[in-house]
Design an enzyme around this catalytic site. Structure first.
Site, PDB file in Angstrom:
ATOM      1  CE1 TYR A 136     -12.512   3.478  -7.824  1.00  0.00           C
ATOM      2  CE2 TYR A 136     -14.540   3.766  -8.582  1.00  0.00           C
ATOM      3  CZ  TYR A 136     -13.361   3.373  -7.661  1.00  0.00           C
ATOM      4  OH  TYR A 136     -13.605   2.314  -6.649  1.00  0.00           O
ATOM      5  CB  THR A 141      -3.808   3.483  -9.144  1.00  0.00           C
ATOM      6  OG1 THR A 141      -3.070   4.518  -8.848  1.00  0.00           O
ATOM      7  CG2 THR A 141      -3.803   2.227  -8.390  1.00  0.00           C
ATOM      8  NE  ARG A 149     -15.908   4.819   0.290  1.00  0.00           N
ATOM      9  CZ  ARG A 149     -15.043   4.431   0.374  1.00  0.00           C
ATOM     10  NH1 ARG A 149     -14.683   3.287  -0.353  1.00  0.00           N
ATOM     11  NH2 ARG A 149     -13.717   3.796   1.215  1.00  0.00           N
ATOM     12  CE  LYS A 188     -11.346   0.173  -9.445  1.00  0.00           C
ATOM     13  NZ  LYS A 188     -10.863  -0.856  -8.810  1.00  0.00           N
ATOM     14  CB  THR A 194      -6.760   7.138  -0.093  1.00  0.00           C
ATOM     15  OG1 THR A 194      -6.634   5.552  -1.019  1.00  0.00           O
ATOM     16  CG2 THR A 194      -6.330   8.140  -1.260  1.00  0.00           C
ATOM     17  CG  LEU A 251       4.798  -4.950  -8.726  1.00  0.00           C
ATOM     18  CD1 LEU A 251       4.113  -6.354  -9.104  1.00  0.00           C
ATOM     19  CD2 LEU A 251       4.021  -3.727  -7.532  1.00  0.00           C
ATOM     20  CG  ASN A 309       3.400  -2.121 -12.969  1.00  0.00           C
ATOM     21  OD1 ASN A 309       4.241  -2.812 -13.938  1.00  0.00           O
ATOM     22  ND2 ASN A 309       3.821  -1.124 -11.965  1.00  0.00           N
ATOM     23  CG  ASP A 366       1.660   4.850  -5.998  1.00  0.00           C
ATOM     24  OD1 ASP A 366       1.659   4.315  -7.199  1.00  0.00           O
ATOM     25  OD2 ASP A 366       2.038   5.949  -6.369  1.00  0.00           O
ATOM     26  CG  ASP A 393      -2.433   0.556   0.767  1.00  0.00           C
ATOM     27  OD1 ASP A 393      -2.535   1.870   0.440  1.00  0.00           O
ATOM     28  OD2 ASP A 393      -3.332   0.121   0.862  1.00  0.00           O
TER      29      ASP A 393
END
Length: 329
Positions: free
Chosen positions: A156, A103, A197, A160, A41, A67, A110, A62, A37
């Site tokens: 986002y 990301t 949220r 995704k 966030t 990696l 990755n 990140d 992680d």
């Protein structure tokens, strides 16, 4: 007698809300766990129940970057890769939209390459946001969505969708074995009180006595899944033979005003309710069809909203140092 070597699971985004619960569940199932992680966030306090446990390691990194060796050197032991790495609330993922997109795309690439190298199975946590502001209700996995590719949520939503495409490209090319979960609204302990949220917003505003914010007229709907049910669903999907995306969520549907009524029954407050304009591209209705999850995983949620909300409210109250009685004073 030689020590038994445990299987190894990697949880990217493992310090996050759902990820930290997943790490605990995998440890309980006998896995060693690497939690990867960036803490961009995630809340470091979510690691408090994990650090020091046998078999658990935290690596701050990140996944947009190559990696680290602390992960890639373990490829021979790696059996499962869970990709939960991405800011998930609109204020967080819109704060750095480029990083959100990268990301989802570069980070997922990755991790897929690590799955290819290690032979580990990878599960991507995608999202109900791939359905956008849906024209079909409830949403089944074969619905292709109604999204804006240029709006403020696109980093986002489209990120995704691209991550899903990458996963199934790797699967079609027989480069990696993948599973894809489309998760709907999830709530429970270890949510960030400030993540923006709706459940955390309404509970924390009621507890603190601040104005309670309802966007629009409150008639928009959501379906809320308690975190323990979500973790059970993710593990069930990972261990299944499902070759297509699977919705994971609670099919009980509530308007936001109905959600607020449930919360105010738990957290009496003198706070006033104020209405603000709906954010751009905010979905009007959201409810999963979980027929595929029932058929392929034997999974459905167990925790009803009136069971889960008191647990969440108690956790937020303790986190904020506020008693429910004080909120009504």
């Amino acid at each position: 007698m030689a020590a038994t070597i445990k299987p190894l699971a990697l949880v990217a985004g493992g310090a996050g809300f759902i990820g930290s619960h997943l790490c605990l569940a995998l440890l309980a199932q006998g896995y060693d766990v690497i939690c990867l992680d960036s803490l961009q966030t995630a809340r470091p306090s979510n690691l408090g129940s994990l650090e020091g446990r046998p078999g658990f390691r935290f690596v701050q990194h990140d996944i947009v970057e190559a990696l680290p060796a602390t992960v890639t050197d373990e490829a021979g032991r790696l059996k499962r890769i869970y990709n939960l790495a991405c800011a998930a609330s609109p204020p967080q993922y819109q704060a750095d939209p480029e990083h959100t997109m990268l990301t989802n795309v570069v980070g997922t690439s990755n991790l897929l390459r690590l799955a290819e190298k290690s032979g580990a199975r990878l599960l991507l946590t995608s999202t109900s946001e791939v359905y956008g502001d849906p024209e079909v209700h409830p949403q089944r996995e074969d619905y292709r969505g109604w999204t804006s590719c240029i709006g403020p949520r696109a980093c986002y939503d489209e990120g995704k969708r691209a991550a899903e495409a990458l996963c199934f490209d790797f699967q079609r090319m027989k480069r990696a074995e993948v599973r894809v979960a489309r998760i709907f609204n999830t709530y429970g302990p270890q949510m960030d009180p400030e993540d923006g949220r709706v459940v955390s917003n309404l509970i924390c505003q009621a507890l603190s006595g601040e104005d309670i914010t309802i966007y629009g007229d409150g008639s928009q709907t959501r379906s809320f899944c308690y975190v323990s049910d979500m973790v059970d669903g993710l593990i069930a999907l990972m261990e299944s033979d499902a070759q297509e995306p699977v919705n994971l969520g609670n099919p009980d549907e509530f308007t936001i005003l109905e959600l607020l009524e449930h919360i105010l029954a738990i957290v009496p407050t003198n706070a006033r309710v104020v209405h603000q304009p709906l954010p751009q591209d905010d979905p009007r209705r959201r409810r999963p069809d979980i027929g595929r999850a029932k058929a392929l995983l034997g999974w459905e949620p167990k925790v009803k909203l009136d069971q889960g909300l008191p647990l969440a409210a108690s956790w937020f109250a303790a986190e904020l140092g506020i008693t429910r009685a004080a909120a009504a004073a």
